[in-house]
Design a protein around this motif. Structure first.
Motif, PDB file in Angstrom:
ATOM      1  N   VAL A   1      -4.760  -4.624  -2.830  1.00 14.89           N
ATOM      2  CA  VAL A   1      -4.937  -3.135  -3.326  1.00 14.89           C
ATOM      3  C   VAL A   1      -5.103  -2.095  -1.845  1.00 14.89           C
ATOM      4  O   VAL A   1      -6.393  -2.566  -1.376  1.00 14.89           O
ATOM      5  N   VAL A   2      -4.552  -1.335  -1.616  1.00 15.67           N
ATOM      6  CA  VAL A   2      -4.672  -0.605  -0.388  1.00 15.67           C
ATOM      7  C   VAL A   2      -5.233   0.884  -1.132  1.00 15.67           C
ATOM      8  O   VAL A   2      -4.706   1.965  -1.554  1.00 15.67           O
TER       9      VAL A   2
ATOM     10  N   LEU B   1       6.286  -3.990  -3.920  1.00 14.94           N
ATOM     11  CA  LEU B   1       5.456  -2.715  -3.947  1.00 14.94           C
ATOM     12  C   LEU B   1       5.256  -1.763  -4.963  1.00 14.94           C
ATOM     13  O   LEU B   1       6.180  -1.353  -5.772  1.00 14.94           O
ATOM     14  N   TRP B   2       4.081  -1.639  -5.369  1.00 17.62           N
ATOM     15  CA  TRP B   2       3.846  -0.760  -6.775  1.00 17.62           C
ATOM     16  C   TRP B   2       2.786   0.462  -5.971  1.00 17.62           C
ATOM     17  O   TRP B   2       2.399   0.203  -4.958  1.00 17.62           O
TER      18      TRP B   2
ATOM     19  N   ALA C   1       2.036  -9.470  -3.877  1.00 25.50           N
ATOM     20  CA  ALA C   1       2.514  -7.849  -4.287  1.00 25.50           C
ATOM     21  C   ALA C   1       1.329  -7.055  -3.493  1.00 25.50           C
ATOM     22  O   ALA C   1       0.288  -7.441  -3.288  1.00 25.50           O
ATOM     23  N   VAL C   2       1.803  -5.787  -3.273  1.00 26.96           N
ATOM     24  CA  VAL C   2       1.020  -4.803  -2.723  1.00 26.96           C
ATOM     25  C   VAL C   2       0.816  -3.515  -3.571  1.00 26.96           C
ATOM     26  O   VAL C   2       1.897  -2.970  -4.124  1.00 26.96           O
ATOM     27  N   VAL C   3      -0.372  -2.977  -3.951  1.00 27.04           N
ATOM     28  CA  VAL C   3      -0.271  -1.761  -4.827  1.00 27.04           C
ATOM     29  C   VAL C   3      -0.909  -0.765  -3.775  1.00 27.04           C
ATOM     30  O   VAL C   3      -1.903  -0.804  -3.345  1.00 27.04           O
TER      31      VAL C   3
ATOM     32  N   GLY D   1      -3.615   3.154 -11.871  1.00 26.57           N
ATOM     33  CA  GLY D   1      -4.177   2.032 -11.691  1.00 26.57           C
ATOM     34  C   GLY D   1      -4.149   0.934 -12.628  1.00 26.57           C
ATOM     35  O   GLY D   1      -3.751  -0.117 -12.267  1.00 26.57           O
ATOM     36  N   GLY D   2      -4.389   1.224 -13.706  1.00 29.95           N
ATOM     37  CA  GLY D   2      -4.420   0.302 -14.789  1.00 29.95           C
ATOM     38  C   GLY D   2      -2.825  -0.072 -14.979  1.00 29.95           C
ATOM     39  O   GLY D   2      -2.522  -1.432 -15.351  1.00 29.95           O
TER      40      GLY D   2
END
Length: 610
Positions: A37-38, A396-397, A217-219, A417-418
C-alpha cells in the motif's frame, strides 16, 4: 529470476531478496509481501488494516510519516452522510445533493456516494467512538453538529479530528506488526511481461537506500492535495506522485483538470497558506464567516448564497472570480474574511481560528483578515471502478483522493481503503509474478535514480563540459509552479494552456538535463528527493494541461474564457486520458444515471448555482 535470487532471508517484512544491480555496487534489497500500500493517510492505513484482517500480508510505504503527514491529519470535520446523529431523511437527501452537485458538479457515480454514506453511518462512526474518537456533545448528550441541512460533526473538545483519528490508525498498525516503511518515496511501479503491476521500487531517503518490493498487488493511496503551484494546501513533497507513477504504468486518468481551490485562506504570512477560514456553518449554529471585497461589500456568505450546501467551494470561486473581473479583488489578496457577525460565545466554544487572529494582532469577534486563493484538492485522479477500486491495469488498485470518485471527506477516503482491500482479497493472483522483464526494470530504475543524485545525465555532463553550472532541483520545481500559476490559474483559456504546454516542453528539454543536486550525499538528501519530484511534477502538469484543453466547457472551479458555459450535453461525463507511446489517447465515458440530475443542457457559467 536468476538475476534476482541472489540470497533469501526471512525477516519481519516477509522474504528479503538481494539483487545485485551491477558488479561492485551494493546489493538492492527486494522485499516480498502480498500487497503493498502506497500512502500513510486515512485511505492507505485502513486498506492495510483491512488486508491484514482478511488474512493477507500487507506492507505500507509512506513518503512522510504514517499517520502524521499528508492531508488526513488536517481534517477538522467529518461529514455525516445519513440520517444518524439526530438527522432526518431530508438531511440524507441534502447530503447526497451536496456531494453530487456542489462537490462533484455531477461528475460522480451517485450509487457510490449512497454506499459510502451507508458505510459511514453503520461502520465508521461506531468504530471510531469505540476506539476513543469521542465527539463533542451538548447538554443533552447529543453529538454537536452544524444546523445546516448537511450534518457534520467534529471532536473540538479533544482537538483536530484528523490528528486524533490518524494517531489511532498508527497505533493499530503498530499493534498488529504491519510493516511500515516511512520517509520512503516510491520512484516506479514494476510490471511483468504480461503488463501486470507486480511491485515497485522505492528510495529510503533517510538512509539513502534504494529497494524494491515484489507483491501480488499494489494499492495506490497517495491522496489528492497536489502542489502544482507555489501556493497550495499540499506540502512541498506532494507533487502528484501517485498519478505520475500510475500514468507511466499505463493506467487511465479521469477529470484531472477538475481542480478545487480555497478562497478564504490567510494571505499573510505566506507560510500560513494552509490555514483555512472555513466559510461553512460553525458547529452549534447556522452562522458562517463572510467574505468582503476591497470596498467592504460582502460578496459571499454561505447561509445567503448557498443555503442547501456545506462549504460550497465552487460557488466561492465563482463569486471571487466575478469580483476580480470587476476590479474589486485580486486572487492574490485585496479581499477579506470575518466572523464579526457571529455570536462571540459560539466563536469561543467552537472556533479555533481565534488564536491565529490573535497572533496577527486581530480580534476574531470584531476584525477582518486578508485572504487569498490556495490550490486545494483535485477532483480527478486515477480512473477506477468506484465499487471495487480496480484500475485499468491489472494488479493496481486505488483508494482515497488519488482516485477520481469524489472530492474531500476523510470518511469517504477511508471507505475507499476498505473497499480496495476487499476487492484485492477477492482477486489476488497466486504465485510470484516477477520475471526477467521486471528485473530489467529494476536495473534501469536503479540507474535512473542514482543518476539523479549525482547529476549524471548526458545533458548535465555536456553542460558541465561547457562550463555551465548545474541547476538545483528546487529551482526547477519552483519554475514549474510559476509556469502553472500562469497557465492553470482560476481564469483559463485555450491559448494560455497551450502556451503553458510549450513552456513545459522547453523546460523539460533545457532544464531537466542540467538538474544537479547541490550535494551528492545519500542520506536525507532533500535535493535528491526534489529531483525525483520534478520528474513526477512535470509529467503530472503536462497531462493536466492536456486534459484541461480537452474539456471544452466551464464547470465547478474550472473556468475557461473561451468556453464560458456549463455543457451537460457534451461534458457531463468522464474525460479520460492515458499515455499512448510518446503521445496521449483520450476517450469519454458516461456516468450511471443518478437520483438527481442537472435541470439544463447548457447554461452560462456564472449563472449556474453549483
Amino acid at each position: 529470476m536468476a538475476a534476482l535470487a541472489v540470497s533469501l532471508a526471512a525477516d519481519n517484512e516477509g522474504i528479503a531478496v538481494h539483487y545485485q544491480p551491477k558488479e561492485g555496487a551494493a546489493p538492492m534489497r527486494v522485499i516480498e509481501c502480498d500487497v503493498v500500500v502506497v500512502g500513510g493517510g486515512g485511505a492507505g492505513t485502513y486498506a492495510a488494516l483491512r488486508l491484514h484482517a482478511l488474512g493477507l500480508k500487507p506492507m505500507l510505504i509512506s513518503k512522510g510519516l504514517v499517520g502524521k503527514s499528508g492531508a488526513s491529519i488536517m481534517a477538522g470535520a467529518v461529514i455525516v452522510g445519513s440520517k444518524m446523529l439526530g438527522g432526518t431523511e431530508e438531511n440524507a437527501a441534502s447530503s447526497l445533493e451536496f456531494f453530487a452537485k456542489y462537490y462533484s458538479h455531477f461528475l460522480v457515480d451517485q450509487s457510490y456516494l449512497a454506499a459510502a454514506g451507508e458505510w459511514i453511518e453503520n461502520t465508521f462512526y461506531p468504530e471510531m467512538e469505540s476506539l476513543g474518537l469521542l465527539f463533542s456533545r451538548d447538554d443533552n448528550g447529543n453529538i454537536a453538529m452544524s444546523h445546516s441541512p448537511v450534518r457534520w460533526a467534529v471532536a473540538p473538545m479533544q482537538g483536530q479530528t484528523g490528528i486524533l483519528l490518524m494517531d489511532i490508525r498508527r497505533k493499530q498498525l503498530q499493534a498488529l506488526g504491519i510493516p511500515m516503511h516511512e520517509e520512503c518515496v516510491v520512484t516506479s511501479l514494476l510490471r511483468n511481461a504480461n503488463g501486470d503491476v507486480c511491485g515497485l521500487v522505492a528510495l529510503d531517503y533517510v538512509r539513502g537506500e534504494l529497494f524494491a518490493v515484489q507483491a501480488k498487488a499494489v494499492v495506490m493511496a497517495t491522496g489528492h492535495a497536489d502542489r502544482l503551484v507555489r501556493r497550495s494546501t499540499g506540502t512541498r513533497e506532494q507533487t502528484g506522485d501517485g498519478i505520475a507513477l500510475a500514468l507511466r504504468a499505463g493506467a487511465e486518468m479521469t477529470n484531472l483538470e477538475m481542480q478545487f481551490w480555497h478562497i478564504s485562506d490567510f494571505a499573510n504570512p505566506p507560510t500560513w497558506q494552509r490555514l483555512h477560514i472555513y466559510p461553512n456553518p460553525l458547529v452549534g449554529t447556522d452562522q458562517s464567516s463572510r467574505v468582503y471585497n476591497a470596498q467592504g461589500e460582502c460578496f459571499f456568505e454561505q447561509s445567503r448564497d448557498a443555503p442547501a450546501a456545506l462549504a460550497p467551494y465552487t460557488l466561492q470561486v465563482k463569486r471571487l472570480t466575478q469580483q476580480v473581473l470587476a476590479g474589486k479583488a485580486r486572487f492574490s489578496g485585496g479581499y477579506f474574511t470575518s466572523y464579526s457577525h457571529v455570536d462571540a460565545d459560539v466563536l469561543r466554544r467552537y472556533q479555533y481560528a481565534g488564536s491565529a487572529f490573535e497572533k496577527l494582532g486581530l480580534d476574531i469577534t470584531q476584525d477582518k483578515v486578508e485572504a487569498r486563493t490556495t490550490m486545494h484538492y483535485r477532483q480527478g485522479g486515477i480512473e477506477s471502478d468506484p465499487h471495487s477500486m480496480r484500475t485499468s491495469v491489472a494488479g493496481l488498485w486505488v483508494a482515497g483522493g488519488v482516485g477520481a470518485h469524489v472530492t474531500g471527506s476523510l470518511a469517504v477516503a477511508i471507505y475507499d481503503g476498505g473497499l480496495a482491500a476487499e476487492s484485492v482479497a477477492g482477486h489476488l493472483p497466486t504465485g510470484h509474478r516477477h520475471d526477467e522483464f521486471t528485473a530489467q526494470q529494476i536495473r534501469e530504475e536503479a540507474s535512473r535514480v542514482e543518476g539523479l543524485r549525482v547529476g549524471a545525465s548526458a545533458g548535465a555532463s555536456a553542460a558541465q563540459a561547457a562550463g555551465q553550472p548545474g541547476i538545483a532541483p528546487m529551482h526547477v520545481k519552483t519554475a514549474i509552479w510559476d509556469l502553472m500559476g500562469e497557465a492553470y490559474g482560476l481564469i483559463k483559456s485555450g491559448q494560455t494552456m497551450r502556451d503553458g504546454l510549450a513552456r513545459l516542453d522547453a523546460l523539460r528539454e533545457r532544464e531537466l538535463p542540467r538538474m544537479t543536486p547541490p550535494s551528492a550525499s545519500r542520506c536525507f538528501n532533500t535535493a535528491w528527493l526534489d529531483a525525483l519530484d520534478v520528474h513526477n511534477l512535470i509529467d503530472v502538469c503536462d497531462v493536466t494541461l492536456r486534459s484541461a484543453l480537452r474539456r471544452e466547457e466551464s464547470r465547478g472551479s474550472f473556468y475557461r474564457t473561451d468556453f464560458p458555459y456549463v455543457d451537460n450535453t457534451e461534458w457531463q461525463c468522464k474525460n479520460i486520458v492515458a499515455r499512448d507511446g510518446a503521445d496521449y489517447r483520450f476517450r469519454k465515458a458516461s456516468y450511471p444515471v443518478g437520483t438527481i440530475a442537472p435541470d439544463f443542457a447548457r447554461q452560462e457559467y456564472f449563472s449556474v448555482p453549483w
